[in-house]
Design a protein around this motif. Sequence first.
Motif, mmCIF file in Angstrom:
data_model
loop_
_atom_site.group_PDB
_atom_site.id
_atom_site.type_symbol
_atom_site.label_atom_id
_atom_site.label_comp_id
_atom_site.label_asym_id
_atom_site.label_seq_id
_atom_site.Cartn_x
_atom_site.Cartn_y
_atom_site.Cartn_z
ATOM 1 N N UNK A 17 84.980 -23.851 -27.030
ATOM 2 C CA UNK A 17 84.848 -23.519 -28.165
ATOM 3 C C UNK A 17 85.349 -22.258 -28.782
ATOM 4 N N UNK A 18 86.148 -22.218 -29.879
ATOM 5 C CA UNK A 18 86.706 -21.095 -30.514
ATOM 6 C C UNK A 18 85.903 -20.232 -31.363
ATOM 7 N N UNK A 19 85.668 -19.019 -31.285
ATOM 8 C CA UNK A 19 84.995 -18.221 -32.517
ATOM 9 C C UNK A 19 86.003 -18.233 -33.701
ATOM 10 N N UNK A 20 85.485 -18.924 -34.588
ATOM 11 C CA UNK A 20 86.007 -18.874 -36.028
ATOM 12 C C UNK A 20 86.077 -17.708 -36.938
ATOM 13 N N UNK A 21 85.287 -16.709 -36.470
ATOM 14 C CA UNK A 21 84.929 -15.345 -37.028
ATOM 15 C C UNK A 21 86.364 -14.727 -36.909
ATOM 16 N N UNK A 22 86.430 -13.722 -37.889
ATOM 17 C CA UNK A 22 87.382 -12.636 -37.851
ATOM 18 C C UNK A 22 87.332 -11.695 -37.000
ATOM 19 N N UNK A 23 88.492 -11.171 -36.527
ATOM 20 C CA UNK A 23 88.431 -9.815 -35.812
ATOM 21 C C UNK A 23 87.710 -8.897 -36.552
ATOM 22 N N UNK A 24 87.064 -7.853 -36.203
ATOM 23 C CA UNK A 24 86.530 -6.722 -36.752
ATOM 24 C C UNK A 24 87.401 -5.773 -37.295
ATOM 25 N N UNK A 25 87.463 -5.748 -38.573
ATOM 26 C CA UNK A 25 88.315 -4.895 -39.398
ATOM 27 C C UNK A 25 87.689 -3.481 -39.427
ATOM 28 N N UNK A 26 86.510 -3.100 -39.158
ATOM 29 C CA UNK A 26 85.970 -1.899 -39.225
ATOM 30 C C UNK A 26 86.599 -1.148 -37.967
ATOM 31 N N UNK A 27 87.060 -1.600 -37.112
ATOM 32 C CA UNK A 27 87.646 -1.191 -35.864
ATOM 33 C C UNK A 27 89.135 -1.136 -35.652
ATOM 34 N N UNK A 28 89.827 -1.395 -36.757
ATOM 35 C CA UNK A 28 91.230 -1.118 -37.018
ATOM 36 C C UNK A 28 91.562 0.293 -36.691
ATOM 37 N N UNK A 29 92.716 0.686 -36.645
ATOM 38 C CA UNK A 29 92.803 2.142 -36.632
ATOM 39 C C UNK A 29 92.962 2.449 -38.076
ATOM 40 N N UNK A 30 92.773 3.779 -38.062
ATOM 41 C CA UNK A 30 92.334 4.475 -39.636
ATOM 42 C C UNK A 30 93.649 4.673 -39.965
ATOM 43 N N UNK A 86 86.349 -1.990 -61.308
ATOM 44 C CA UNK A 86 87.731 -1.726 -62.157
ATOM 45 C C UNK A 86 89.045 -1.679 -61.604
ATOM 46 N N UNK A 87 88.945 -1.389 -60.067
ATOM 47 C CA UNK A 87 90.035 -1.682 -59.049
ATOM 48 C C UNK A 87 89.438 -2.022 -57.825
ATOM 49 N N UNK A 88 90.364 -2.174 -56.844
ATOM 50 C CA UNK A 88 90.078 -2.812 -55.617
ATOM 51 C C UNK A 88 89.339 -1.949 -54.761
ATOM 52 N N UNK A 89 88.313 -2.396 -54.172
ATOM 53 C CA UNK A 89 87.398 -1.701 -53.431
ATOM 54 C C UNK A 89 86.981 -1.805 -52.087
ATOM 55 N N UNK A 90 87.305 -1.123 -51.356
ATOM 56 C CA UNK A 90 87.308 -1.121 -49.759
ATOM 57 C C UNK A 90 86.756 -0.078 -48.907
ATOM 58 N N UNK A 91 87.246 -0.162 -47.488
ATOM 59 C CA UNK A 91 86.960 0.861 -46.916
ATOM 60 C C UNK A 91 87.933 1.173 -45.792
ATOM 61 N N UNK A 92 87.661 2.550 -45.290
ATOM 62 C CA UNK A 92 88.815 2.848 -44.160
ATOM 63 C C UNK A 92 88.273 2.446 -42.881
ATOM 64 N N UNK A 93 88.943 1.713 -42.045
ATOM 65 C CA UNK A 93 88.302 1.510 -40.766
ATOM 66 C C UNK A 93 88.198 2.568 -39.678
ATOM 67 N N UNK A 94 87.434 2.217 -38.883
ATOM 68 C CA UNK A 94 87.029 3.277 -37.772
ATOM 69 C C UNK A 94 86.602 4.565 -38.269
ATOM 70 N N UNK A 95 85.906 4.643 -39.598
ATOM 71 C CA UNK A 95 85.218 5.936 -40.038
ATOM 72 C C UNK A 95 83.778 5.765 -39.928
ATOM 73 N N UNK A 96 82.913 6.520 -40.083
ATOM 74 C CA UNK A 96 81.509 6.547 -40.747
ATOM 75 C C UNK A 96 81.173 7.777 -41.487
ATOM 76 N N UNK A 97 80.980 7.080 -42.860
ATOM 77 C CA UNK A 97 80.237 8.129 -43.727
ATOM 78 C C UNK A 97 78.978 8.713 -43.480
ATOM 79 N N UNK A 98 78.651 9.689 -44.304
ATOM 80 C CA UNK A 98 77.103 10.099 -44.153
ATOM 81 C C UNK A 98 76.013 8.892 -44.501
ATOM 82 N N UNK A 99 76.559 7.857 -45.285
ATOM 83 C CA UNK A 99 75.471 6.940 -45.535
ATOM 84 C C UNK A 99 75.365 5.910 -44.509
#
Length: 178
Positions: free
Chosen positions: A3-16, A59-72
């Motif tokens: 059985x294959x995992x249909x979930x995505x790869x983890x984009x939080x771990x992409x290169x910054x 108002x604009x596209x909102x997202x995150x930068x992978x392989x980072x961890x902010x103060x929150x």
Amino acid sequence: MPKKNAALANPTRLATFDEDGQVQVVIETPRGSRNKYAFDPDQRVFRMKKVLPEGMVFPHDFGFIPSTKAQDGDPLDVLLFMDQSAFPGCVVEARLVGVIEGEQSEDGEKKRNDRLLAVANTSHTHSGIKSVEDFNDSLLREVEKFFVNYNANNGKKFKVLGRKGPDAALKLLKKAQK
């Protein structure tokens, strides 16, 4: 057959940064959307987190930068300026142009929750924007007001502490790299 995992790869771990040294931004919520999406690292999918009130949209596209961890504790937030909206999960190469420094408070507890500002490398409309100072001041005030109102809808307060240019944004990014 396994059985294959249909979930995505983890984009939080992409290169910054990509191979050309450009920052990578993972879109969570597209411009013009009332739906707030967020990446769920446990299930490795984009989930609909909430719906904004009638008349309120990102108002604009909102997202995150992978392989980072902010103060929150989350990856660094990015508001991405580009010609057309993207879709959740899309990775966009961009350049940092500044940061809106902010303080978020909930139940008396305060924490920093800065928002990086970036321009998509492929943008025609915003191609001349190299620094937060290049934006129309009223546009930035409207963006700041969006974050104030967005947090107020969630029972939180957001206080804009200031705006800084690309050097401050890069410094914040380097500090947040895992």
